[in-house]
Design a protein around this motif. Structure first.
Motif, PDB file in Angstrom:
ATOM      1  N   GLU A 162      -6.075   2.831   2.893  1.00  0.00           N
ATOM      2  CA  GLU A 162      -5.368   1.441   2.261  1.00  0.00           C
ATOM      3  C   GLU A 162      -6.706   0.522   3.194  1.00  0.00           C
ATOM      4  OE1 GLU A 162      -2.329   1.123   1.361  1.00  0.00           O
ATOM      5  OE2 GLU A 162      -0.904   0.738   3.244  1.00  0.00           O
ATOM      6  N   TRP A 163      -7.897   0.901   3.926  1.00  0.00           N
ATOM      7  CA  TRP A 163      -8.938   0.484   3.985  1.00  0.00           C
ATOM      8  C   TRP A 163      -9.677   0.396   2.688  1.00  0.00           C
ATOM      9  CZ3 TRP A 163     -11.934  -3.636   4.957  1.00  0.00           C
ATOM     10  CH2 TRP A 163     -13.434  -3.266   5.295  1.00  0.00           C
ATOM     11  N   GLN A 164      -9.783   1.858   2.114  1.00  0.00           N
ATOM     12  CA  GLN A 164     -10.180   1.073   0.702  1.00  0.00           C
ATOM     13  C   GLN A 164      -9.629   0.305  -0.487  1.00  0.00           C
ATOM     14  OE1 GLN A 164      -9.660   5.077  -1.805  1.00  0.00           O
ATOM     15  NE2 GLN A 164     -11.764   4.934  -2.695  1.00  0.00           N
ATOM     16  N   LYS A 165      -8.543   0.025  -0.257  1.00  0.00           N
ATOM     17  CA  LYS A 165      -7.764  -0.782  -1.571  1.00  0.00           C
ATOM     18  C   LYS A 165      -8.260  -2.394  -0.923  1.00  0.00           C
ATOM     19  CE  LYS A 165      -3.190   1.351  -1.701  1.00  0.00           C
ATOM     20  NZ  LYS A 165      -1.775   1.374  -1.308  1.00  0.00           N
ATOM     21  N   VAL A 166      -8.029  -2.316   0.235  1.00  0.00           N
ATOM     22  CA  VAL A 166      -8.721  -3.674   0.484  1.00  0.00           C
ATOM     23  C   VAL A 166     -10.490  -4.289   0.387  1.00  0.00           C
ATOM     24  CG1 VAL A 166      -8.977  -5.659   3.037  1.00  0.00           C
ATOM     25  CG2 VAL A 166      -6.807  -3.813   2.517  1.00  0.00           C
ATOM     26  N   TRP A 167     -11.083  -2.818   0.693  1.00  0.00           N
ATOM     27  CA  TRP A 167     -12.598  -3.216   0.490  1.00  0.00           C
ATOM     28  C   TRP A 167     -13.166  -3.194  -1.183  1.00  0.00           C
ATOM     29  CZ3 TRP A 167     -16.515  -0.444  -2.506  1.00  0.00           C
ATOM     30  CH2 TRP A 167     -17.685  -1.146  -1.537  1.00  0.00           C
TER      31      TRP A 167
END
Length: 117
Positions: A106-111
């Motif tokens: 999820e962090w990867q998507k947001v980043w």
């Protein structure tokens, strides 16, 4: 280049430092709802509370709703090979490891959304 932190605490610290914590909560809420496993992480949820609540949710899904758990991993797009590499000796540790993989994805998507939109 996206380089995820090695554990949940450092990941959430990095997210907060980049001022994207609310975006991470929004992404989690969105993907859990898409998987028909609604959660409500209010924007006031602290990183510590998020860790505990996510861990509990994953634990319950693995134990009682395994098909829904697999669907959630598919919706979030957690890599199957990463799941297969996990070797939590018990369900508590396994659900903690899966929680990290979910947060990392999820962090990867947001980043990426933040960097390239």
């Amino acid at each position: 280049m996206f380089n995820p932190p090695p554990n949940i605490d450092s990941l959430l610290t990095e997210v907060s430092q980049e001022n994207l914590y609310t975006k991470l909560l929004e992404q989690l809420n969105k993907d859990f709802n898409l998987a028909n496993e609604p959660v409500d992480f209010p924007m006031s949820t602290s990183p510590h509370e998020l860790t505990i609540q996510l861990h509990e949710k994953i634990y319950r899904l693995i134990q009682y709703k395994f098909a829904e758990y697999l669907n959630l991993l598919y919706i979030i797009d957690v890599a199957e090979d990463q799941i297969k590499k996990l070797d939590g000796p018990d369900l508590v540790q396994l659900s903690e490891q899966v929680s990290y993989l979910i947060l990392r994805r999820e962090w990867q998507k947001v980043w990426f959304k933040n960097r390239y939109s």
